[in-house]
Design a protein around this motif. Structure first.
Motif, short mmCIF file in Angstrom:
data_model
loop_
_atom_site.label_atom_id
_atom_site.label_comp_id
_atom_site.label_asym_id
_atom_site.label_seq_id
_atom_site.Cartn_x
_atom_site.Cartn_y
_atom_site.Cartn_z
N PRO A 262 0.79 -1.23 0.00
CA PRO A 262 0.00 0.00 0.00
C PRO A 262 0.82 1.29 0.00
CG PRO A 262 -0.20 -1.17 2.11
CD PRO A 262 0.52 -2.08 1.18
N ARG A 263 2.06 1.22 0.49
CA ARG A 263 2.92 2.42 0.41
C ARG A 263 3.26 2.72 -1.05
NH1 ARG A 263 5.21 4.34 5.00
NH2 ARG A 263 5.00 3.09 6.89
N GLY A 264 3.62 1.66 -1.78
CA GLY A 264 3.90 1.81 -3.21
C GLY A 264 2.66 2.22 -3.98
N TRP A 265 1.51 1.67 -3.57
CA TRP A 265 0.21 1.98 -4.18
C TRP A 265 -0.08 3.48 -4.05
CZ3 TRP A 265 -4.73 3.85 -3.53
CH2 TRP A 265 -5.77 3.28 -4.28
N ASN A 266 0.06 3.98 -2.83
CA ASN A 266 -0.21 5.39 -2.55
C ASN A 266 0.73 6.32 -3.31
OD1 ASN A 266 -1.26 7.69 -0.87
ND2 ASN A 266 0.84 7.66 -0.13
N ALA A 267 2.03 6.07 -3.19
CA ALA A 267 3.01 6.97 -3.82
C ALA A 267 2.94 6.88 -5.35
CB ALA A 267 4.42 6.63 -3.34
N GLY A 268 2.82 5.66 -5.87
CA GLY A 268 2.80 5.45 -7.32
C GLY A 268 1.56 6.06 -7.98
N LEU A 269 0.40 5.87 -7.34
CA LEU A 269 -0.85 6.39 -7.91
C LEU A 269 -0.90 7.92 -7.81
CD1 LEU A 269 -3.46 5.74 -9.32
CD2 LEU A 269 -4.49 5.20 -7.11
N ARG A 270 -0.40 8.47 -6.72
CA ARG A 270 -0.35 9.94 -6.60
C ARG A 270 0.50 10.53 -7.72
NH1 ARG A 270 -2.58 12.27 -2.21
NH2 ARG A 270 -3.00 10.93 -0.40
N LYS A 271 1.60 9.85 -8.01
CA LYS A 271 2.51 10.32 -9.05
C LYS A 271 1.82 10.32 -10.43
CE LYS A 271 7.38 9.52 -10.30
NZ LYS A 271 8.51 8.61 -10.10
N ILE A 272 1.07 9.25 -10.70
CA ILE A 272 0.36 9.14 -11.99
C ILE A 272 -0.72 10.20 -12.11
CG2 ILE A 272 -1.23 7.69 -13.32
CD1 ILE A 272 0.29 5.24 -12.25
N LEU A 273 -1.50 10.36 -11.04
CA LEU A 273 -2.64 11.29 -11.10
C LEU A 273 -2.20 12.75 -11.03
CD1 LEU A 273 -5.17 9.36 -8.83
CD2 LEU A 273 -5.34 9.71 -11.29
#
Length: 273
Positions: A262-273
């Motif tokens: 979930p840490r990767g999920w949060n940081a990665g998705l924020r970066k994309i959006l």
């Protein structure tokens, strides 16, 4: 998060992606999940898990959206979520359900035949005690019970040598089965996958919500996520502490997280959006 256009749809794997591989916690992603809900961006739980498991997690996450179970075997849409019932759906237990493959009993009959050809080489959920499933998965007894309420396929644990495992998979495929390697188990079902379910549901959103286009993001960490990671407009691969990242054919429009779960999920998705 800055306001983004509301024709985005996010399809996310659970174990090892939105949920931590070991603890099953989603805490590190909770803030972003709340922001996405506020911005009316649906997060579609897309998983190898069962309906019983997803219903429990949906309640925990306050997620009101459709979901995809058992590696794309079926899409569940809350009744009334769209204006009209999508074509080809059956109506059961308050859901419109679109199925992509045969029921569990069909695959269990094939596994009975496999036992004669590959004796003592594998086990599977329907013959395991819930205590054993809990031990193999790290789930509680109650969660193990939910994990065994499968409707469309069967998780298998391989006990033999690797060479024979390959022969076993080929044999199942000759019987019309579709075998996916997940983070922990082989999953046997019909010719369904998360990518096919993503395409069907995204098209339904476009039609029902009268959108000029939909933009899809798929998030996953293992082999059973490849089909949806390939199909989505953008893909986010979550690094795993226990296995290699899935290899994609696509050459652009994908990202790899720096952190796990979930840490990767949060940081990665924020970066994309």
């Amino acid at each position: 998060m800055n306001k983004v256009s509301n024709n985005w749809i996010i399809f996310t794997d659970l174990d090892g992606s939105l949920l931590d591989h070991d603890s099953y916690s989603h805490k590190a992603a909770d803030g972003l999940l709340g922001e996405l809900e506020q911005d009316q961006i649906p997060v579609i739980l897309t998983t190898s898990k069962t309906r019983a498991e997803v219903l429990s997690l949906r309640a925990e996450l306050n997620n009101p959206h459709p979901f995809i179970i058992e590696n794309g075997a079926a899409v569940f849409i809350p009744q009334g979520y769209f204006t009209t019932k999508p074509e080809g759906c059956i109506e059961t237990d308050g859901f419109w359900i679109f199925r992509f493959c045969q029921e569990r009993s069909y695959w269990l009959a094939i596994l009975e035949k496999a036992k004669l050809i590959f004796p003592h080489s594998f086990s599977h959920f329907s013959v395991m005690k819930e205590e054993v499933i809990a031990q193999l998965t790290g789930l509680s007894l109650e969660q193990a019970q939910q994990a065994n309420q499968r409707e469309f396929g069967e998780p298998i644990t391989w006990l033999g040598v690797d060479k024979a495992k390959h022969e076993f998979i080929l044999w199942l495929e000759d019987q019309g089965g579709h075998v996916l390697q997940g983070g922990r188990f082989l999953h046997l079902s019909g010719a369904c996958n998360k990518g096919q379910a993503l395409v069907w549901l995204a098209a339904e959103y476009k039609k029902q919500r009268n959108l000029p286009t939909t933009k899809t993001i798929a998030i996953g960490d293992s082999g059973n996520d490849i089909a949806m990671l390939e199909q989505a407009d953008l893909a986010l691969i979550i690094r795993s502490p226990v296995h290699e990242s899935p290899k994609l054919k696509r050459t652009h429009g994908f990202f790899i997280s720096e952190e796990f779960g979930p840490r990767g999920w949060n940081a990665g998705l924020r970066k994309i959006l």
